[in-house]
Design a protein around this motif. Structure first.
Motif, PDB file in Angstrom:
ATOM      1  N   GLU A 103      22.481  -8.936 -38.336  1.00  0.00           N
ATOM      2  CA  GLU A 103      21.563  -9.603 -37.417  1.00  0.00           C
ATOM      3  C   GLU A 103      20.112  -9.260 -37.757  1.00  0.00           C
ATOM      4  OE1 GLU A 103      22.347 -11.827 -35.349  1.00  0.00           O
ATOM      5  OE2 GLU A 103      24.520 -11.593 -35.226  1.00  0.00           O
ATOM      6  N   PRO A 104      19.185 -10.186 -37.475  1.00  0.00           N
ATOM      7  CA  PRO A 104      17.769  -9.874 -37.698  1.00  0.00           C
ATOM      8  C   PRO A 104      17.296  -8.741 -36.786  1.00  0.00           C
ATOM      9  CG  PRO A 104      18.068 -12.160 -36.971  1.00  0.00           C
ATOM     10  CD  PRO A 104      19.409 -11.516 -36.932  1.00  0.00           C
ATOM     11  N   THR A 105      16.214  -8.111 -37.198  1.00  0.00           N
ATOM     12  CA  THR A 105      15.673  -6.974 -36.455  1.00  0.00           C
ATOM     13  C   THR A 105      15.419  -7.298 -34.988  1.00  0.00           C
ATOM     14  OG1 THR A 105      14.640  -6.181 -38.457  1.00  0.00           O
ATOM     15  CG2 THR A 105      13.821  -5.270 -36.415  1.00  0.00           C
ATOM     16  N   VAL A 106      14.906  -8.497 -34.731  1.00  0.00           N
ATOM     17  CA  VAL A 106      14.573  -8.826 -33.341  1.00  0.00           C
ATOM     18  C   VAL A 106      15.816  -8.755 -32.454  1.00  0.00           C
ATOM     19  CG1 VAL A 106      14.758 -11.331 -33.682  1.00  0.00           C
ATOM     20  CG2 VAL A 106      13.320 -10.439 -31.845  1.00  0.00           C
ATOM     21  N   VAL A 107      16.966  -9.141 -32.989  1.00  0.00           N
ATOM     22  CA  VAL A 107      18.219  -9.071 -32.223  1.00  0.00           C
ATOM     23  C   VAL A 107      18.614  -7.614 -32.008  1.00  0.00           C
ATOM     24  CG1 VAL A 107      20.692  -9.622 -32.224  1.00  0.00           C
ATOM     25  CG2 VAL A 107      19.034 -11.316 -33.034  1.00  0.00           C
ATOM     26  N   LEU A 108      18.522  -6.818 -33.070  1.00  0.00           N
ATOM     27  CA  LEU A 108      18.928  -5.409 -32.964  1.00  0.00           C
ATOM     28  C   LEU A 108      18.027  -4.649 -31.991  1.00  0.00           C
ATOM     29  CD1 LEU A 108      19.715  -4.662 -36.723  1.00  0.00           C
ATOM     30  CD2 LEU A 108      21.306  -5.271 -34.877  1.00  0.00           C
ATOM     31  N   GLU A 109      16.737  -4.973 -32.018  1.00  0.00           N
ATOM     32  CA  GLU A 109      15.814  -4.283 -31.109  1.00  0.00           C
ATOM     33  C   GLU A 109      16.083  -4.660 -29.656  1.00  0.00           C
ATOM     34  OE1 GLU A 109      14.128  -1.815 -31.806  1.00  0.00           O
ATOM     35  OE2 GLU A 109      14.629  -2.014 -33.922  1.00  0.00           O
ATOM     36  N   GLN A 110      16.303  -5.941 -29.419  1.00  0.00           N
ATOM     37  CA  GLN A 110      16.555  -6.355 -28.039  1.00  0.00           C
ATOM     38  C   GLN A 110      17.912  -5.861 -27.564  1.00  0.00           C
ATOM     39  OE1 GLN A 110      15.259 -10.150 -26.698  1.00  0.00           O
ATOM     40  NE2 GLN A 110      13.750 -10.319 -28.346  1.00  0.00           N
ATOM     41  N   GLN A 111      18.863  -5.772 -28.480  1.00  0.00           N
ATOM     42  CA  GLN A 111      20.158  -5.218 -28.103  1.00  0.00           C
ATOM     43  C   GLN A 111      20.001  -3.737 -27.715  1.00  0.00           C
ATOM     44  OE1 GLN A 111      23.347  -4.742 -31.160  1.00  0.00           O
ATOM     45  NE2 GLN A 111      24.436  -6.158 -29.812  1.00  0.00           N
ATOM     46  N   ALA A 112      19.182  -2.999 -28.467  1.00  0.00           N
ATOM     47  CA  ALA A 112      18.941  -1.590 -28.122  1.00  0.00           C
ATOM     48  C   ALA A 112      18.232  -1.487 -26.763  1.00  0.00           C
ATOM     49  CB  ALA A 112      18.125  -0.911 -29.222  1.00  0.00           C
ATOM     50  N   ASP A 113      17.318  -2.417 -26.489  1.00  0.00           N
ATOM     51  CA  ASP A 113      16.674  -2.444 -25.170  1.00  0.00           C
ATOM     52  C   ASP A 113      17.705  -2.734 -24.076  1.00  0.00           C
ATOM     53  OD1 ASP A 113      14.067  -1.970 -26.089  1.00  0.00           O
ATOM     54  OD2 ASP A 113      13.634  -4.094 -26.354  1.00  0.00           O
ATOM     55  N   CYS A 114      18.613  -3.639 -24.373  1.00  0.00           N
ATOM     56  CA  CYS A 114      19.660  -4.016 -23.417  1.00  0.00           C
ATOM     57  C   CYS A 114      20.571  -2.816 -23.126  1.00  0.00           C
ATOM     58  CB  CYS A 114      20.452  -5.201 -23.985  1.00  0.00           C
ATOM     59  SG  CYS A 114      21.716  -5.872 -22.891  1.00  0.00           S
ATOM     60  N   TYR A 115      20.966  -2.098 -24.174  1.00  0.00           N
ATOM     61  CA  TYR A 115      21.775  -0.880 -23.979  1.00  0.00           C
ATOM     62  C   TYR A 115      21.013   0.140 -23.133  1.00  0.00           C
ATOM     63  CZ  TYR A 115      25.253  -2.300 -27.532  1.00  0.00           C
ATOM     64  OH  TYR A 115      26.243  -2.945 -28.229  1.00  0.00           O
ATOM     65  N   ALA A 116      19.700   0.247 -23.385  1.00  0.00           N
ATOM     66  CA  ALA A 116      18.881   1.177 -22.591  1.00  0.00           C
ATOM     67  C   ALA A 116      18.885   0.739 -21.127  1.00  0.00           C
ATOM     68  CB  ALA A 116      17.461   1.239 -23.140  1.00  0.00           C
ATOM     69  N   GLY A 117      18.863  -0.584 -20.905  1.00  0.00           N
ATOM     70  CA  GLY A 117      18.913  -1.112 -19.539  1.00  0.00           C
ATOM     71  C   GLY A 117      20.246  -0.799 -18.871  1.00  0.00           C
ATOM     72  N   ALA A 118      21.333  -0.898 -19.630  1.00  0.00           N
ATOM     73  CA  ALA A 118      22.662  -0.602 -19.076  1.00  0.00           C
ATOM     74  C   ALA A 118      22.727   0.854 -18.621  1.00  0.00           C
ATOM     75  CB  ALA A 118      23.745  -0.896 -20.118  1.00  0.00           C
ATOM     76  N   TRP A 119      22.109   1.729 -19.419  1.00  0.00           N
ATOM     77  CA  TRP A 119      22.037   3.140 -19.006  1.00  0.00           C
ATOM     78  C   TRP A 119      21.150   3.284 -17.761  1.00  0.00           C
ATOM     79  CZ3 TRP A 119      17.425   6.032 -19.130  1.00  0.00           C
ATOM     80  CH2 TRP A 119      17.580   7.358 -18.724  1.00  0.00           C
ATOM     81  N   MET A 120      20.045   2.521 -17.731  1.00  0.00           N
ATOM     82  CA  MET A 120      19.135   2.610 -16.596  1.00  0.00           C
ATOM     83  C   MET A 120      19.827   2.210 -15.290  1.00  0.00           C
ATOM     84  SD  MET A 120      15.236   1.456 -17.178  1.00  0.00           S
ATOM     85  CE  MET A 120      15.016   0.246 -15.918  1.00  0.00           C
ATOM     86  N   ALA A 121      20.776   1.303 -15.384  1.00  0.00           N
ATOM     87  CA  ALA A 121      21.521   0.896 -14.180  1.00  0.00           C
ATOM     88  C   ALA A 121      22.231   2.105 -13.564  1.00  0.00           C
ATOM     89  CB  ALA A 121      22.519  -0.208 -14.524  1.00  0.00           C
ATOM     90  N   GLU A 122      22.736   2.999 -14.417  1.00  0.00           N
ATOM     91  CA  GLU A 122      23.367   4.235 -13.935  1.00  0.00           C
ATOM     92  C   GLU A 122      22.368   5.082 -13.153  1.00  0.00           C
ATOM     93  OE1 GLU A 122      26.605   6.129 -15.262  1.00  0.00           O
ATOM     94  OE2 GLU A 122      26.939   4.044 -14.719  1.00  0.00           O
ATOM     95  N   VAL A 123      21.146   5.154 -13.711  1.00  0.00           N
ATOM     96  CA  VAL A 123      20.089   5.927 -13.062  1.00  0.00           C
ATOM     97  C   VAL A 123      19.795   5.324 -11.693  1.00  0.00           C
ATOM     98  CG1 VAL A 123      17.673   6.642 -13.180  1.00  0.00           C
ATOM     99  CG2 VAL A 123      19.066   6.612 -15.277  1.00  0.00           C
ATOM    100  N   LEU A 124      19.653   3.984 -11.655  1.00  0.00           N
ATOM    101  CA  LEU A 124      19.303   3.315 -10.398  1.00  0.00           C
ATOM    102  C   LEU A 124      20.426   3.435  -9.376  1.00  0.00           C
ATOM    103  CD1 LEU A 124      17.547   0.140 -11.875  1.00  0.00           C
ATOM    104  CD2 LEU A 124      16.482   2.223 -10.973  1.00  0.00           C
ATOM    105  N   ALA A 125      21.664   3.532  -9.878  1.00  0.00           N
ATOM    106  CA  ALA A 125      22.807   3.660  -8.973  1.00  0.00           C
ATOM    107  C   ALA A 125      23.029   5.117  -8.549  1.00  0.00           C
ATOM    108  CB  ALA A 125      24.065   3.105  -9.643  1.00  0.00           C
ATOM    109  N   GLY A 126      22.184   6.020  -9.042  1.00  0.00           N
ATOM    110  CA  GLY A 126      22.303   7.425  -8.642  1.00  0.00           C
ATOM    111  C   GLY A 126      23.387   8.193  -9.376  1.00  0.00           C
ATOM    112  N   ARG A 127      23.869   7.656 -10.514  1.00  0.00           N
ATOM    113  CA  ARG A 127      24.941   8.332 -11.233  1.00  0.00           C
ATOM    114  C   ARG A 127      24.456   9.158 -12.429  1.00  0.00           C
ATOM    115  NH1 ARG A 127      27.745   3.403  -9.980  1.00  0.00           N
ATOM    116  NH2 ARG A 127      27.082   2.494 -11.943  1.00  0.00           N
ATOM    117  N   SER A 128      23.167   9.135 -12.686  1.00  0.00           N
ATOM    118  CA  SER A 128      22.641   9.883 -13.826  1.00  0.00           C
ATOM    119  C   SER A 128      22.626  11.377 -13.527  1.00  0.00           C
ATOM    120  CB  SER A 128      21.229   9.409 -14.148  1.00  0.00           C
ATOM    121  OG  SER A 128      20.590  10.312 -15.017  1.00  0.00           O
ATOM    122  N   THR A 129      22.923  12.171 -14.562  1.00  0.00           N
ATOM    123  CA  THR A 129      22.829  13.619 -14.380  1.00  0.00           C
ATOM    124  C   THR A 129      21.418  14.118 -14.695  1.00  0.00           C
ATOM    125  OG1 THR A 129      23.571  13.918 -16.666  1.00  0.00           O
ATOM    126  CG2 THR A 129      25.250  14.054 -14.946  1.00  0.00           C
TER     127      THR A 129
END
Ligand SMILES: [Zn+2]
Length: 436
Positions: free
Chosen positions: A146-172
């Motif tokens: 995939e082109p870089t723009v896809v890989l970068e946005q996918q990494a941002d998306c994964y970061a967002g998925a982790w952030m959802a844990e933080v917002l839900a109060g499940r982050s350590t």
């Protein structure tokens, strides 16, 4: 040459300077102090990201087990560099990166990370680490060609998925994140820009801020499976081409007065066209009153935007804004379409109020943002010969403006994070998306 995908700071994008009183701090002072203060942020964040992937990885790997990065984690300084990556010697840069050949993550503990934490808070440091970890995940599941723009946005998306844990109060690592802290982290994401991966993919490599925030929000709302599904065919990328040579030379920015009058006229004619569809009535010309900072026109119950420096006045049925401080600050620090965001907000506020719908409730505010976006949609989709059309960077300017004047206050109103999502809905789908 190994591909290193990392963040560099675009220091010029000091949007926090505008209303938040936040500054990009000089890099030289009290390094020791700063290093001590952040050693405690990165490690728990990385552990939490590992915990997150231990639970989630199976969903996107066909059940395969998650293995943390083999090469380890390396905070570095000028004097204390990280290991070579794929045999390539390290040259100091204020950066954070994942090294695919040797499967490690490294970050600048001297400048970048302390600066991000000082300016935007610890949550942004977590987001940066989750983004870099996203590249390690790509290396594990095979991200294809995939082109870089896809890989970068996918990494941002994964970061967002982790952030959802933080917002839900499940982050350590991060507890009790407030709306204001969330908005700070989003503002910080806008100042980060990826280095293009390889020269062949340099064109549009990192994606604009509008798209990056979408990727982050996709992750928050949809989770890792959606992120893993990103590819060059299904990723909506809203790059807008420069329309003329003159545009390219000015960076697509108009002078302040010219921008203001063009935008106000255009908003007026947009609402003349669409308001009957929305409300079944004609749009009466909306007076726009610029005022000197600190001397707003009389209004009994102003429907305020930008911390009261702009408002719609329901009794007098006009909009007004601080044209000596707020307007020029938006224009100079962000760009001409930051004024477009302000006009869009005020006209949408008037449209909502005139048709008897709320603007001061949380949902009312989000509808205002969506309606402002519907005008952007019109600007994006119209004929290129018209007097006003958008240039590259305008959508980023709109998002930055929303972050500058649409931040969450102390426990009231929606976050800028949610307001950006509502604005994007109107921008991508048009008026019909706002009234559903
Ligand atoms: Zn990256």
């Amino acid at each position: 040459m190994p591909s290193m995908r990392g963040f560099v700071v675009a220091v010029a994008a000091g949007l926090g300077l505008l209303l938040g009183g936040c500054t990009i701090v000089p890099l030289e002072d009290d390094r020791q102090e700063r290093r001590r203060s952040t050693g405690d942020t990165v490690t728990p964040a990385l552990r939490d990201v590992e915990r997150f992937w231990t639970a989630q990885f199976g969903q996107i790997s066909g059940g395969e087990k998650f293995t943390p990065v083999r090469g380890g984690y390396f905070p570095y300084t000028e004097a204390d560099p990280p290991p070579a990556c794929g045999g390539q010697e390290f040259e100091y840069q204020p950066n954070a990166f994942y090294c695919p050949p040797d499967d490690f993550i490294a970050w600048d503990a001297q400048q970048l990370i302390p600066q991000l934490e000082d300016d935007y808070g610890p949550l942004l440091v977590g987001v940066v680490m989750a983004h870099e970890y996203g590249h390690a995940i790509q290396a594990r599941i095979g991200a294809g060609n995939e082109p870089t723009v896809v890989l970068e946005q996918q990494a941002d998306c994964y970061a967002g998925a982790w952030m959802a844990e933080v917002l839900a109060g499940r982050s350590t690592a991060f507890k009790d994140i407030t709306a204001a802290q969330l908005d700070d982290a989003v503002a910080g994401v806008l100042t980060l820009r990826d280095q293009p991966g390889t020269p062949a993919l340099a064109e549009g490599a990192h994606g604009n801020a509008f798209d990056r925030i979408r990727a982050l929000q996709d992750g928050v709302e949809e989770g890792v499976t959606t992120c893993a599904g990103y590819n060059r065919r299904n990723l909506p990328v809203t790059e807008v081409p420069f329309t003329s040579l003159e545009d390219a030379q000015t960076g697509g920015n108009l002078a302040y007065d010219q921008a203001l009058s063009l935008l106000a006229d255009d908003a007026q004619s947009y609402w003349q066209r669409v308001y009957p569809r929305l409300a079944g009535a004609q749009w009466a010309d909306l007076p726009v009153q610029p005022f000197r900072a600190g001397s707003p026109p009389e209004c009994a119950r102003p429907d305020a935007s930008a911390e009261g420096r702009a408002f719609y006045c329901p009794d007098g049925d006009f909009v007004a804004f601080d044209s000596t401080e707020l307007g020029p600050a938006l224009h100079q620090r962000i760009g001409d379409f930051a004024l477009g965001m302000l006009m869009g907000d005020l006209f949408a506020r008037a449209a909502q109020d005139r048709r008897g719908e709320p603007t001061r409730t949380e949902q009312g505010q989000l509808t205002v943002d969506c309606l402002a976006g519907s005008w952007t949609n019109d600007l994006l989709t119209r004929d290129r010969d018209s007097r006003v059309s958008l240039s590259p960077g305008d959508l980023d300017e709109a998002v930055q403006a929303l972050l500058a004047f649409g931040r969450a206050g102390e426990g009231e109103g929606p976050t800028a994070f949610d307001r950006i999502a509502a604005y994007r809905e109107g921008t991508l789908k048009g008026l019909a998306a706002c009234t559903g």
